[in-house]
Design a protein around this motif. Structure first.
Motif, PDB file in Angstrom:
ATOM      1  N   UNK A  64       0.845  -1.188   0.000  1.00 50.59           N
ATOM      2  CA  UNK A  64       0.000   0.000   0.000  1.00 50.59           C
ATOM      3  C   UNK A  64       0.886   1.245   0.000  1.00 50.59           C
ATOM      4  N   UNK A  65       0.319   2.345  -0.485  1.00 53.24           N
ATOM      5  CA  UNK A  65       1.161   3.522  -0.701  1.00 53.24           C
ATOM      6  C   UNK A  65       0.336   4.788  -0.560  1.00 53.24           C
ATOM      7  N   UNK A  66       1.035   5.894  -0.351  1.00 51.87           N
ATOM      8  CA  UNK A  66       0.416   7.211  -0.378  1.00 51.87           C
ATOM      9  C   UNK A  66       0.644   7.836  -1.740  1.00 51.87           C
ATOM     10  N   UNK A  67      -0.431   8.241  -2.406  1.00 53.29           N
ATOM     11  CA  UNK A  67      -0.260   9.025  -3.616  1.00 53.29           C
ATOM     12  C   UNK A  67       0.578  10.262  -3.287  1.00 53.29           C
ATOM     13  N   UNK A  68       1.412  10.663  -4.235  1.00 47.15           N
ATOM     14  CA  UNK A  68       2.419  11.695  -3.956  1.00 47.15           C
ATOM     15  C   UNK A  68       1.818  13.040  -3.565  1.00 47.15           C
ATOM     16  N   UNK A  69       0.596  13.321  -4.010  1.00 46.94           N
ATOM     17  CA  UNK A  69      -0.021  14.608  -3.726  1.00 46.94           C
ATOM     18  C   UNK A  69      -1.266  14.456  -2.839  1.00 46.94           C
ATOM     19  N   UNK A  70      -1.269  13.452  -1.958  1.00 48.54           N
ATOM     20  CA  UNK A  70      -2.458  13.242  -1.121  1.00 48.54           C
ATOM     21  C   UNK A  70      -2.476  14.142   0.113  1.00 48.54           C
ATOM     22  N   UNK A  71      -1.426  14.932   0.313  1.00 49.85           N
ATOM     23  CA  UNK A  71      -1.390  15.879   1.421  1.00 49.85           C
ATOM     24  C   UNK A  71      -0.589  15.424   2.620  1.00 49.85           C
ATOM     25  N   UNK A  72      -0.233  14.134   2.680  1.00 49.16           N
ATOM     26  CA  UNK A  72       0.644  13.667   3.751  1.00 49.16           C
ATOM     27  C   UNK A  72       2.095  13.881   3.341  1.00 49.16           C
ATOM     28  N   UNK A  73       3.002  13.726   4.277  1.00 52.37           N
ATOM     29  CA  UNK A  73       4.429  13.856   4.003  1.00 52.37           C
ATOM     30  C   UNK A  73       5.164  12.668   4.607  1.00 52.37           C
ATOM     31  N   UNK A  74       6.427  12.520   4.250  1.00 51.80           N
ATOM     32  CA  UNK A  74       7.219  11.426   4.823  1.00 51.80           C
ATOM     33  C   UNK A  74       7.388  11.609   6.328  1.00 51.80           C
TER      34      UNK A  74
END
Length: 276
Positions: A64-74
């Motif tokens: 599973x992954x976070x889309x790059x522009x979903x608003x979260x950060x590393x």
């Protein structure tokens, strides 16, 4: 023993995609399931980690992954700290991100022997997954959960004129109480790439086996969306989950140690479908 590995890969416009892979240590070459989250979602939302563990317990690696522009950060993967990135998001960006994740899974240094993947998409991530499945033969089977049938169903149509005029609109996040900004470049993306971003047209093109799952008590994405998808792709299987809402019983934060019954039914159905 169930293990989890974390990865970062380059996403759209140079932003980072954060991923995690959950797997049974003795089954390091198990088939891979990729999960694409929905609008205002993220990879660790609600019961997503329990879902990953359940798939690993049943013989799959779950990516599973976070889309790059979903608003979260590393640094803040559980919070919407980067609303500038969120405002810049488009559907084409998410398609680019999903391709990058599939590229990583199929032949990347971490998984060099993988030739195909199974794909699960939720809500808006379902629409993205439908389009990508029509485009990419590396996707062996698709499961969608509460998928939209049109991206324009994500907002009231009457707001578009003011959205274009002002260049931005704010979507309320009921959970965080944030006003989430979206630039009109999202609408421009839909206009410029109308054929590619037509979910129903792409659904009709899908040749891979596809399971459409929908809760009958979903008030966010109504069951009519699933019916529309099934109508254009009669070869797809349709499963209606009784008592299922938009997230099949999961909330955020999810503090239970077991999956809610509707979500467990979804997981068992998806695993059975992938096992065929």
């Amino acid at each position: 023993m169930i293990r989890k590995q974390n990865f970062n890969v380059p996403g759209a416009k140079g932003r980072i995609i954060t991923l995690d892979l959950t797997f049974e240590d003795s089954l390091k070459n198990a088939p891979i399931v990729i999960f694409a989250h929905g609008f205002k979602g993220f990879k660790d939302w609600g019961a997503h980690n329990l879902v990953a563990q359940y798939f690993a317990e049943n013989g799959y690696r779950f990516l599973k992954f976070n889309f790059s522009h979903n608003g979260t950060t590393t640094d803040n993967p559980l919070e919407f700290k980067d609303l500038i990135a969120f405002s810049d998001n488009t559907f084409s960006i998410e398609l680019d991100d999903l391709k990058a994740v599939i590229d990583f899974a199929c032949g990347g240094s971490a998984m060099p022997s993988v030739k195909f993947v199974y794909l699960i998409g939720h809500s808006m991530g379902g629409g993205i997954s439908i389009i990508k499945t029509a485009e990419d033969p590396r996707i062996k089977k698709l499961v969608t959960m509460a998928s939209i049938s049109s991206f324009r169903n994500l907002w009231p149509k009457e707001v578009e004129a003011q959205w274009r005029l002002r260049g931005i609109i704010y979507m309320p996040n009921k959970r965080t109480k944030q006003e989430m900004p979206l630039k009109s470049s999202l609408l421009d993306d839909l206009d410029k790439h109308a054929a590619r971003l037509d979910i129903l047209a792409k659904a009709a093109e899908i040749k891979q086996p596809w399971l459409i799952v929908q809760g009958d008590e979903d008030t966010s994405v109504l069951p009519t969306h699933a019916e529309e998808l099934k109508a254009v792709q009669p070869n797809a299987e349709l499963l209606i989950i009784s008592g299922g809402d938009h997230t099949l019983g999961a909330v955020h934060p999810y503090l239970e140690n077991s999956l809610p019954i509707p979500l467990l039914e979804f997981c068992d159905a998806a695993i059975g479908f992938f096992n065929k």
